[in-house]
Design a protein around this motif. Sequence first.
Motif, PDB file in Angstrom:
ATOM      1  N   ARG A 236      -2.695  -1.037  -2.941  1.00 41.79           N
ATOM      2  CA  ARG A 236      -3.063  -1.935  -3.238  1.00 41.79           C
ATOM      3  C   ARG A 236      -3.895  -3.024  -2.052  1.00 41.79           C
ATOM      4  O   ARG A 236      -4.172  -3.813  -1.910  1.00 41.79           O
ATOM      5  CB  ARG A 236      -2.613  -1.947  -3.953  1.00 41.79           C
ATOM      6  CG  ARG A 236      -2.718  -4.131  -4.727  1.00 41.79           C
ATOM      7  CD  ARG A 236      -3.902  -4.381  -5.395  1.00 41.79           C
ATOM      8  NE  ARG A 236      -4.314  -3.671  -6.178  1.00 41.79           N
ATOM      9  CZ  ARG A 236      -3.800  -3.620  -7.426  1.00 41.79           C
ATOM     10  NH1 ARG A 236      -3.106  -4.916  -7.926  1.00 41.79           N
ATOM     11  NH2 ARG A 236      -4.447  -2.895  -8.533  1.00 41.79           N
ATOM     12  N   ARG A 237      -2.114  -2.431  -0.641  1.00 45.59           N
ATOM     13  CA  ARG A 237      -2.376  -3.721   0.433  1.00 45.59           C
ATOM     14  C   ARG A 237      -3.517  -3.420   1.539  1.00 45.59           C
ATOM     15  O   ARG A 237      -3.750  -4.366   2.238  1.00 45.59           O
ATOM     16  CB  ARG A 237      -0.159  -3.883   0.944  1.00 45.59           C
ATOM     17  CG  ARG A 237       0.138  -3.965  -0.312  1.00 45.59           C
ATOM     18  CD  ARG A 237       1.850  -4.811   0.294  1.00 45.59           C
ATOM     19  NE  ARG A 237       2.458  -3.351   0.441  1.00 45.59           N
ATOM     20  CZ  ARG A 237       2.974  -2.733   1.278  1.00 45.59           C
ATOM     21  NH1 ARG A 237       2.420  -2.791   2.334  1.00 45.59           N
ATOM     22  NH2 ARG A 237       3.394  -1.372   1.308  1.00 45.59           N
ATOM     23  N   THR A 275       7.362   5.064  -2.988  1.00 44.51           N
ATOM     24  CA  THR A 275       6.763   3.867  -3.094  1.00 44.51           C
ATOM     25  C   THR A 275       6.623   3.587  -4.429  1.00 44.51           C
ATOM     26  O   THR A 275       6.643   4.155  -5.503  1.00 44.51           O
ATOM     27  CB  THR A 275       5.262   4.611  -2.920  1.00 44.51           C
ATOM     28  OG1 THR A 275       5.490   5.289  -1.525  1.00 44.51           O
ATOM     29  CG2 THR A 275       4.928   3.882  -2.898  1.00 44.51           C
ATOM     30  N   ASP A 276       6.566   2.514  -4.550  1.00 43.38           N
ATOM     31  CA  ASP A 276       5.956   1.232  -6.316  1.00 43.38           C
ATOM     32  C   ASP A 276       4.842   1.936  -6.157  1.00 43.38           C
ATOM     33  O   ASP A 276       4.263   1.707  -6.137  1.00 43.38           O
ATOM     34  CB  ASP A 276       6.386  -0.465  -5.895  1.00 43.38           C
ATOM     35  CG  ASP A 276       7.420  -0.021  -5.576  1.00 43.38           C
ATOM     36  OD1 ASP A 276       8.700   0.406  -6.024  1.00 43.38           O
ATOM     37  OD2 ASP A 276       7.785  -1.356  -4.461  1.00 43.38           O
ATOM     38  N   VAL A 278       1.868   0.663  -9.006  1.00 42.31           N
ATOM     39  CA  VAL A 278       1.578  -1.252  -9.554  1.00 42.31           C
ATOM     40  C   VAL A 278       0.535  -0.358 -10.871  1.00 42.31           C
ATOM     41  O   VAL A 278       0.858  -1.427 -11.882  1.00 42.31           O
ATOM     42  CB  VAL A 278       0.417  -1.181  -8.977  1.00 42.31           C
ATOM     43  CG1 VAL A 278       0.138  -2.404  -8.828  1.00 42.31           C
ATOM     44  CG2 VAL A 278       1.001  -2.381  -7.154  1.00 42.31           C
ATOM     45  N   GLU A 298       8.044   3.340 -11.932  1.00 47.72           N
ATOM     46  CA  GLU A 298       8.229   2.158 -11.116  1.00 47.72           C
ATOM     47  C   GLU A 298       7.977   2.648  -9.659  1.00 47.72           C
ATOM     48  O   GLU A 298       7.560   1.727  -9.457  1.00 47.72           O
ATOM     49  CB  GLU A 298       9.485   1.418 -11.299  1.00 47.72           C
ATOM     50  CG  GLU A 298      10.003   0.219 -12.253  1.00 47.72           C
ATOM     51  CD  GLU A 298      10.830  -0.082 -12.448  1.00 47.72           C
ATOM     52  OE1 GLU A 298      11.641  -0.156 -11.634  1.00 47.72           O
ATOM     53  OE2 GLU A 298      10.789  -0.770 -13.417  1.00 47.72           O
ATOM     54  N   THR A 299       8.341   4.213  -9.968  1.00 47.43           N
ATOM     55  CA  THR A 299       8.679   4.333  -7.881  1.00 47.43           C
ATOM     56  C   THR A 299       8.000   6.160  -7.926  1.00 47.43           C
ATOM     57  O   THR A 299       8.050   6.567  -9.335  1.00 47.43           O
ATOM     58  CB  THR A 299       9.352   4.380  -7.546  1.00 47.43           C
ATOM     59  OG1 THR A 299      10.420   4.743  -7.680  1.00 47.43           O
ATOM     60  CG2 THR A 299      10.287   3.075  -7.330  1.00 47.43           C
ATOM     61  N   LEU A 314      -1.050   2.367  -6.445  1.00 47.60           N
ATOM     62  CA  LEU A 314       0.692   2.380  -5.051  1.00 47.60           C
ATOM     63  C   LEU A 314       0.467   0.971  -4.234  1.00 47.60           C
ATOM     64  O   LEU A 314      -0.650   0.378  -3.607  1.00 47.60           O
ATOM     65  CB  LEU A 314       0.077   3.058  -4.479  1.00 47.60           C
ATOM     66  CG  LEU A 314       0.422   5.145  -5.445  1.00 47.60           C
ATOM     67  CD1 LEU A 314       0.729   6.111  -3.978  1.00 47.60           C
ATOM     68  CD2 LEU A 314       1.278   4.951  -6.215  1.00 47.60           C
ATOM     69  N   ASP A 315       1.708   0.013  -3.985  1.00 43.20           N
ATOM     70  CA  ASP A 315       2.389  -0.921  -3.097  1.00 43.20           C
ATOM     71  C   ASP A 315       2.139   0.043  -2.000  1.00 43.20           C
ATOM     72  O   ASP A 315       2.656  -0.098  -1.564  1.00 43.20           O
ATOM     73  CB  ASP A 315       3.039  -2.131  -3.735  1.00 43.20           C
ATOM     74  CG  ASP A 315       3.492  -2.433  -2.969  1.00 43.20           C
ATOM     75  OD1 ASP A 315       2.481  -3.323  -2.056  1.00 43.20           O
ATOM     76  OD2 ASP A 315       4.372  -2.842  -2.589  1.00 43.20           O
ATOM     77  N   MET A 316       0.723  -0.118  -1.288  1.00 43.39           N
ATOM     78  CA  MET A 316       0.812   0.208   0.425  1.00 43.39           C
ATOM     79  C   MET A 316       0.012  -0.004   0.214  1.00 43.39           C
ATOM     80  O   MET A 316      -1.355  -0.343   0.125  1.00 43.39           O
ATOM     81  CB  MET A 316       0.131   1.729   0.126  1.00 43.39           C
ATOM     82  CG  MET A 316       1.317   2.906  -0.706  1.00 43.39           C
ATOM     83  SD  MET A 316       0.759   4.355  -1.125  1.00 43.39           S
ATOM     84  CE  MET A 316       1.001   5.002   1.111  1.00 43.39           C
TER      85      MET A 316
END
Length: 316
Positions: A236-237, A275-276, A278, A298-299, A314-316
Amino acid sequence: MTPPYEADLVVAARTEEATGVVSLTLRHPEADPLPSWEPGAHVDLVLTDGLVRPYSLCGDPADRTAWTVAVLHEPRGRGGSAYVHEKLTAGAVVRVRGPRNHFPLHEAPGYRFVAGGIGITPILPMVAAAEAAGAEWSLLYGGRTRGSMAFLGQLSAYGAKVRVAPEDETGLLDLDGYLGPPDTDGDDTLVYCCGPGPLLDAVEARGAAHTERFRPTQDGPDGADATDHAFEVELRRSGRTLTVPPGRSILHTVREAGVEVLYSCAEGTCGTCETDIVEGAADHRDSVLSAQERAAGETLMICVSRCLGPRLVLDM
């Protein structure tokens, strides 16, 4: 997730704790205070590019001037312990990252600790904390031989609370005699165990226990085999979407794509690559998360875990 503390620390002292076991006292070169930690925490030693290993902190959590780790030399290991024993002499500098804690000591009126071999390292500050808190506790500590068991001198100060059981003297640990039949300890007594896989399996089979593994519970360093299905992972990031093929982990896939990510054991035992999530459902294959944490979704540990469906975000 918040990036962990990372710094080059100096090996201020190196001590032979037992046959094949050395402890390293690590300090900041400018005497800066180190981050606080609690019993059960570990740090990553960045030994070389691509060689990162987690080791439990086994010193005094109240001492912000130094961190202490102890490392068993494993000749048939993957290179981490050999590097520590051969290269990290007094005065050497090593990159250190952390601390993290997936093996915390929960408050309780009573504890039963079990340690096997180098598994004594996270247990050592736990027994000190239990003693300081005035809790009822005992420790059953096993090893191949008395000479191979680290920190016996330090543990002798606790007297009869510590039972030392070298295998060549007493045989395998008498878990039935120490822990009793399954589920006989009340809810107010917590069991903590660290050591080789068969010991952890035996302790867990006797009921609820808090355990930490140095080896994965599943075969395969990549946490995947050729029968696993491919799936997409959206970072995502980073704004990228990658395909994770059968036989490859998320970790290896994102690194091959040039995405920097923290990792250490690559076996699902240390928690560094947590890792979180999403969106999506994870196929958890680690030895870190509890059943409740897995159910929460959540992870995940990207070094071994995969996706139950076609896509993860994933929040990466």
